[in-house]
Design a protein around this motif. Sequence first.
Motif, PDB file in Angstrom:
ATOM      1  N   ALA A 125       7.083  -1.150   9.643  1.00  0.00           N
ATOM      2  CA  ALA A 125       5.723  -1.368   9.141  1.00  0.00           C
ATOM      3  C   ALA A 125       4.731  -0.390   9.759  1.00  0.00           C
ATOM      4  O   ALA A 125       3.861   0.155   9.064  1.00  0.00           O
ATOM      5  CB  ALA A 125       5.290  -2.808   9.411  1.00  0.00           C
ATOM      6  N   GLU A 126       4.851  -0.156  11.061  1.00  0.00           N
ATOM      7  CA  GLU A 126       3.930   0.780  11.711  1.00  0.00           C
ATOM      8  C   GLU A 126       4.134   2.201  11.179  1.00  0.00           C
ATOM      9  O   GLU A 126       3.170   2.957  10.991  1.00  0.00           O
ATOM     10  CB  GLU A 126       4.124   0.746  13.230  1.00  0.00           C
ATOM     11  CG  GLU A 126       3.809  -0.591  13.878  1.00  0.00           C
ATOM     12  CD  GLU A 126       2.412  -1.090  13.575  1.00  0.00           C
ATOM     13  OE1 GLU A 126       1.468  -0.269  13.506  1.00  0.00           O
ATOM     14  OE2 GLU A 126       2.245  -2.309  13.378  1.00  0.00           O
ATOM     15  N   ALA A 127       5.377   2.573  10.939  1.00  0.00           N
ATOM     16  CA  ALA A 127       5.654   3.904  10.387  1.00  0.00           C
ATOM     17  C   ALA A 127       5.042   4.045   8.997  1.00  0.00           C
ATOM     18  O   ALA A 127       4.426   5.072   8.673  1.00  0.00           O
ATOM     19  CB  ALA A 127       7.155   4.147  10.331  1.00  0.00           C
ATOM     20  N   LEU A 128       5.182   3.014   8.161  1.00  0.00           N
ATOM     21  CA  LEU A 128       4.650   3.089   6.802  1.00  0.00           C
ATOM     22  C   LEU A 128       3.128   3.135   6.802  1.00  0.00           C
ATOM     23  O   LEU A 128       2.514   3.816   5.964  1.00  0.00           O
ATOM     24  CB  LEU A 128       5.152   1.895   5.986  1.00  0.00           C
ATOM     25  CG  LEU A 128       6.660   1.860   5.727  1.00  0.00           C
ATOM     26  CD1 LEU A 128       7.032   0.617   4.928  1.00  0.00           C
ATOM     27  CD2 LEU A 128       7.123   3.117   5.004  1.00  0.00           C
ATOM     28  N   LEU A 129       2.501   2.425   7.729  1.00  0.00           N
ATOM     29  CA  LEU A 129       1.041   2.484   7.835  1.00  0.00           C
ATOM     30  C   LEU A 129       0.577   3.912   8.097  1.00  0.00           C
ATOM     31  O   LEU A 129      -0.312   4.436   7.407  1.00  0.00           O
ATOM     32  CB  LEU A 129       0.559   1.562   8.955  1.00  0.00           C
ATOM     33  CG  LEU A 129      -0.925   1.700   9.327  1.00  0.00           C
ATOM     34  CD1 LEU A 129      -1.821   1.251   8.183  1.00  0.00           C
ATOM     35  CD2 LEU A 129      -1.241   0.912  10.606  1.00  0.00           C
ATOM     36  N   ARG A 130       1.178   4.556   9.097  1.00  0.00           N
ATOM     37  CA  ARG A 130       0.739   5.900   9.476  1.00  0.00           C
ATOM     38  C   ARG A 130       1.052   6.912   8.366  1.00  0.00           C
ATOM     39  O   ARG A 130       0.244   7.800   8.071  1.00  0.00           O
ATOM     40  CB  ARG A 130       1.399   6.323  10.788  1.00  0.00           C
ATOM     41  CG  ARG A 130       1.005   5.508  12.017  1.00  0.00           C
ATOM     42  CD  ARG A 130      -0.465   5.677  12.376  1.00  0.00           C
ATOM     43  NE  ARG A 130      -0.803   7.022  12.771  1.00  0.00           N
ATOM     44  CZ  ARG A 130      -0.924   7.439  14.034  1.00  0.00           C
ATOM     45  NH1 ARG A 130      -0.715   6.597  15.031  1.00  0.00           N
ATOM     46  NH2 ARG A 130      -1.259   8.683  14.315  1.00  0.00           N
ATOM     47  N   THR A 170       0.839  -1.200   0.000  1.00  0.00           N
ATOM     48  CA  THR A 170       0.000   0.000   0.000  1.00  0.00           C
ATOM     49  C   THR A 170       0.872   1.248   0.000  1.00  0.00           C
ATOM     50  O   THR A 170       0.614   2.205  -0.743  1.00  0.00           O
ATOM     51  CB  THR A 170      -0.939   0.007   1.213  1.00  0.00           C
ATOM     52  OG1 THR A 170      -1.586  -1.260   1.344  1.00  0.00           O
ATOM     53  CG2 THR A 170      -1.993   1.086   1.078  1.00  0.00           C
ATOM     54  N   ALA A 171       1.897   1.244   0.835  1.00  0.00           N
ATOM     55  CA  ALA A 171       2.811   2.398   0.887  1.00  0.00           C
ATOM     56  C   ALA A 171       3.461   2.641  -0.461  1.00  0.00           C
ATOM     57  O   ALA A 171       3.553   3.796  -0.925  1.00  0.00           O
ATOM     58  CB  ALA A 171       3.874   2.160   1.957  1.00  0.00           C
ATOM     59  N   ALA A 186      -7.704   4.668  12.817  1.00  0.00           N
ATOM     60  CA  ALA A 186      -8.151   5.385  11.624  1.00  0.00           C
ATOM     61  C   ALA A 186      -7.256   5.072  10.430  1.00  0.00           C
ATOM     62  O   ALA A 186      -7.730   4.991   9.287  1.00  0.00           O
ATOM     63  CB  ALA A 186      -8.173   6.885  11.893  1.00  0.00           C
ATOM     64  N   SER A 187      -5.970   4.871  10.674  1.00  0.00           N
ATOM     65  CA  SER A 187      -5.042   4.524   9.602  1.00  0.00           C
ATOM     66  C   SER A 187      -5.389   3.169   9.001  1.00  0.00           C
ATOM     67  O   SER A 187      -5.336   2.973   7.785  1.00  0.00           O
ATOM     68  CB  SER A 187      -3.606   4.514  10.130  1.00  0.00           C
ATOM     69  OG  SER A 187      -3.224   5.785  10.607  1.00  0.00           O
ATOM     70  N   LEU A 241      -1.801   9.073   6.254  1.00  0.00           N
ATOM     71  CA  LEU A 241      -1.785  10.538   6.226  1.00  0.00           C
ATOM     72  C   LEU A 241      -1.742  11.072   4.801  1.00  0.00           C
ATOM     73  O   LEU A 241      -2.339  12.110   4.492  1.00  0.00           O
ATOM     74  CB  LEU A 241      -0.596  11.072   7.020  1.00  0.00           C
ATOM     75  CG  LEU A 241      -0.803  11.323   8.505  1.00  0.00           C
ATOM     76  CD1 LEU A 241       0.506  11.768   9.158  1.00  0.00           C
ATOM     77  CD2 LEU A 241      -1.891  12.374   8.739  1.00  0.00           C
ATOM     78  N   ALA A 242      -1.037  10.373   3.930  1.00  0.00           N
ATOM     79  CA  ALA A 242      -0.979  10.805   2.532  1.00  0.00           C
ATOM     80  C   ALA A 242      -2.344  10.681   1.857  1.00  0.00           C
ATOM     81  O   ALA A 242      -2.685  11.484   0.982  1.00  0.00           O
ATOM     82  CB  ALA A 242       0.061   9.982   1.780  1.00  0.00           C
ATOM     83  N   LEU A 243      -3.128   9.690   2.270  1.00  0.00           N
ATOM     84  CA  LEU A 243      -4.451   9.487   1.697  1.00  0.00           C
ATOM     85  C   LEU A 243      -5.521  10.352   2.347  1.00  0.00           C
ATOM     86  O   LEU A 243      -6.514  10.715   1.711  1.00  0.00           O
ATOM     87  CB  LEU A 243      -4.842   8.011   1.825  1.00  0.00           C
ATOM     88  CG  LEU A 243      -4.071   7.030   0.930  1.00  0.00           C
ATOM     89  CD1 LEU A 243      -4.341   5.591   1.365  1.00  0.00           C
ATOM     90  CD2 LEU A 243      -4.442   7.222  -0.535  1.00  0.00           C
ATOM     91  N   ASP A 244      -5.317  10.660   3.629  1.00  0.00           N
ATOM     92  CA  ASP A 244      -6.325  11.423   4.376  1.00  0.00           C
ATOM     93  C   ASP A 244      -5.630  12.235   5.458  1.00  0.00           C
ATOM     94  O   ASP A 244      -5.177  11.685   6.465  1.00  0.00           O
ATOM     95  CB  ASP A 244      -7.346  10.459   5.001  1.00  0.00           C
ATOM     96  CG  ASP A 244      -8.478  11.173   5.738  1.00  0.00           C
ATOM     97  OD1 ASP A 244      -8.385  12.399   5.934  1.00  0.00           O
ATOM     98  OD2 ASP A 244      -9.443  10.496   6.118  1.00  0.00           O
ATOM     99  N   LYS A 245      -5.532  13.525   5.264  1.00  0.00           N
ATOM    100  CA  LYS A 245      -4.804  14.405   6.182  1.00  0.00           C
ATOM    101  C   LYS A 245      -5.449  14.494   7.558  1.00  0.00           C
ATOM    102  O   LYS A 245      -4.836  14.988   8.503  1.00  0.00           O
ATOM    103  CB  LYS A 245      -4.694  15.810   5.593  1.00  0.00           C
ATOM    104  CG  LYS A 245      -3.954  15.886   4.271  1.00  0.00           C
ATOM    105  CD  LYS A 245      -2.527  15.389   4.391  1.00  0.00           C
ATOM    106  CE  LYS A 245      -1.790  15.535   3.066  1.00  0.00           C
ATOM    107  NZ  LYS A 245      -0.432  14.918   3.106  1.00  0.00           N
ATOM    108  N   THR A 246      -6.689  14.036   7.700  1.00  0.00           N
ATOM    109  CA  THR A 246      -7.372  14.125   8.996  1.00  0.00           C
ATOM    110  C   THR A 246      -7.076  12.939   9.903  1.00  0.00           C
ATOM    111  O   THR A 246      -7.499  12.934  11.061  1.00  0.00           O
ATOM    112  CB  THR A 246      -8.899  14.219   8.801  1.00  0.00           C
ATOM    113  OG1 THR A 246      -9.397  12.967   8.286  1.00  0.00           O
ATOM    114  CG2 THR A 246      -9.256  15.342   7.852  1.00  0.00           C
ATOM    115  N   VAL A 247      -6.353  11.932   9.430  1.00  0.00           N
ATOM    116  CA  VAL A 247      -6.095  10.724  10.219  1.00  0.00           C
ATOM    117  C   VAL A 247      -5.233  11.070  11.428  1.00  0.00           C
ATOM    118  O   VAL A 247      -4.203  11.737  11.302  1.00  0.00           O
ATOM    119  CB  VAL A 247      -5.404   9.650   9.361  1.00  0.00           C
ATOM    120  CG1 VAL A 247      -4.879   8.515  10.227  1.00  0.00           C
ATOM    121  CG2 VAL A 247      -6.364   9.107   8.318  1.00  0.00           C
TER     122      VAL A 247
END
Length: 514
Positions: free
Chosen positions: A355-360, A97-98, A375-376, A364-370
Amino acid sequence: MRFFPHFYAFLFVFILACSFVCYTPVIAIPQPEPPADSAGVQHLIRVVEAFQAGPAVRFGTVALSVRRVRDGQEFVGYNARLSLPSASTLKLITTATALSVLGSQYTYTTSLEYDGTIKDSVLTGNVYIRGTGDPSLGSWRFTTFADLPGLLSSWSTAVRAAGIRRIQGMVVGDASLYSDLTTPDTWPFGDLGNYYGASLSALNINENLFRVFFRPGRSVNAPADVLRTDPLLPYLSFSNTVTTDAPRTGDQVNIYGAPFTNQQWLTGKVPLGAPANEFSVKGSLPDPAYFAAYALQNQLIQDNVLISNPAVSIGGGLATAVPANGRRTLLNQHKSPILINLIQQTNYQSINLFAEALLRTTALALDKTVRTTEASVDVLTQFWKKKGVNLDGFRIKDGSGLSAVGALTADNMTGILSAIGREKTFSQFHETIPVVGQTGTVRSLARGTAAAGNIRAKSGSIEGVRAYAGYFKADDGELMSFCVLVNKYTPGQNRTVTNELEKIFVGMVELRGK
């Protein structure tokens, strides 16, 4: 008997209706094309069924899904729609996904900044290390990038190059990009103090880990003393009950701790006769942003820069507030390795923090409100749903698979993997997955079999779980995706589980996919 005209009309209609009932042809419902290699499929299913019925998994569950990548055609679906723990195979979904969202050349930027004014070599203000979530900052894994000592030295040089010799303020580890407590609430408490359970920060450093060195006792069961930590962490307190075990018994130490808690508990055993009579174990930094500020402050003091206040950290759910002194000025920027290199390390070495860093970052790149891990996860889920993947049973809780309650189905996994196979970034992603029998965490698996060198797989293991997912070339060269999940296998049967998994791998590569 007398017949009336309307009776004949009724009789005609009745006969006509009966003819439709009796002779109307049945409309055929299109059925999925069955796999061409039915014999190979049936053989593979028999292998899985024998595994399921055997002593290693009799009281647990084996699930297997195999799909053709080019069209998503399912070849094997054995317990494939049961939600089961994924363990670290989940990293494939997170990294793919990243890569799709951010692109292979994406880099993180960590900034060294100051606010306030500089006069007569005195900074009246603060120095900030502002993180953006880079999990590789100060890591030793990337030879052309600064490790922790090199990073601290470069930052100190940048401060002094600005003419600063005294700081009338603080050194601040700025992790405020993430305002929440970033540790997933479903991670086991027993993992949090150990290196693989290191919590994510917006300002990660040294992979958020440290080493604690023990001196084993002179005999079995004798106490093992704590010698030091690397890097030095004098602000941590240890309660140590570690003892000495027989030689070559390896690391049996567990470190109990929690985010932002400086008290650590050390339990378990270390081996007798360790080299140089020292044995080290990796733990997790309770507040990486604070350590970054603390370590830079120590480096500056060594380089003759005076600082009037203790180091602090902000962000990550902390209530700490730092008085601002106007706009910040940039002193130095550190760029991370490119994303494709971070992903390869994530998948080859199974690094939970990465992996946790890439998830977040992806969310954020897809939705700035996360603003949270939960939510991620929702954003990631919606990303693949919009691509048409069936995610019934998809119940993940993090990006790494460390969560003990996160689950997905084997069908979910192969559905996503097949969809990835049709993405423009697929060829790059494919190369980041270890090769069975050759590289990464699967390098010792299935050696000497037809599967070795023919399967790219990410492994996963947590308590009672073994899992593998990835891609393979079928016997006729067709690219296939697969996922095998083994849940609640019998304790003490690990070797048997490995043997049975290797049989499944051999059966997979013998399939014909066309």
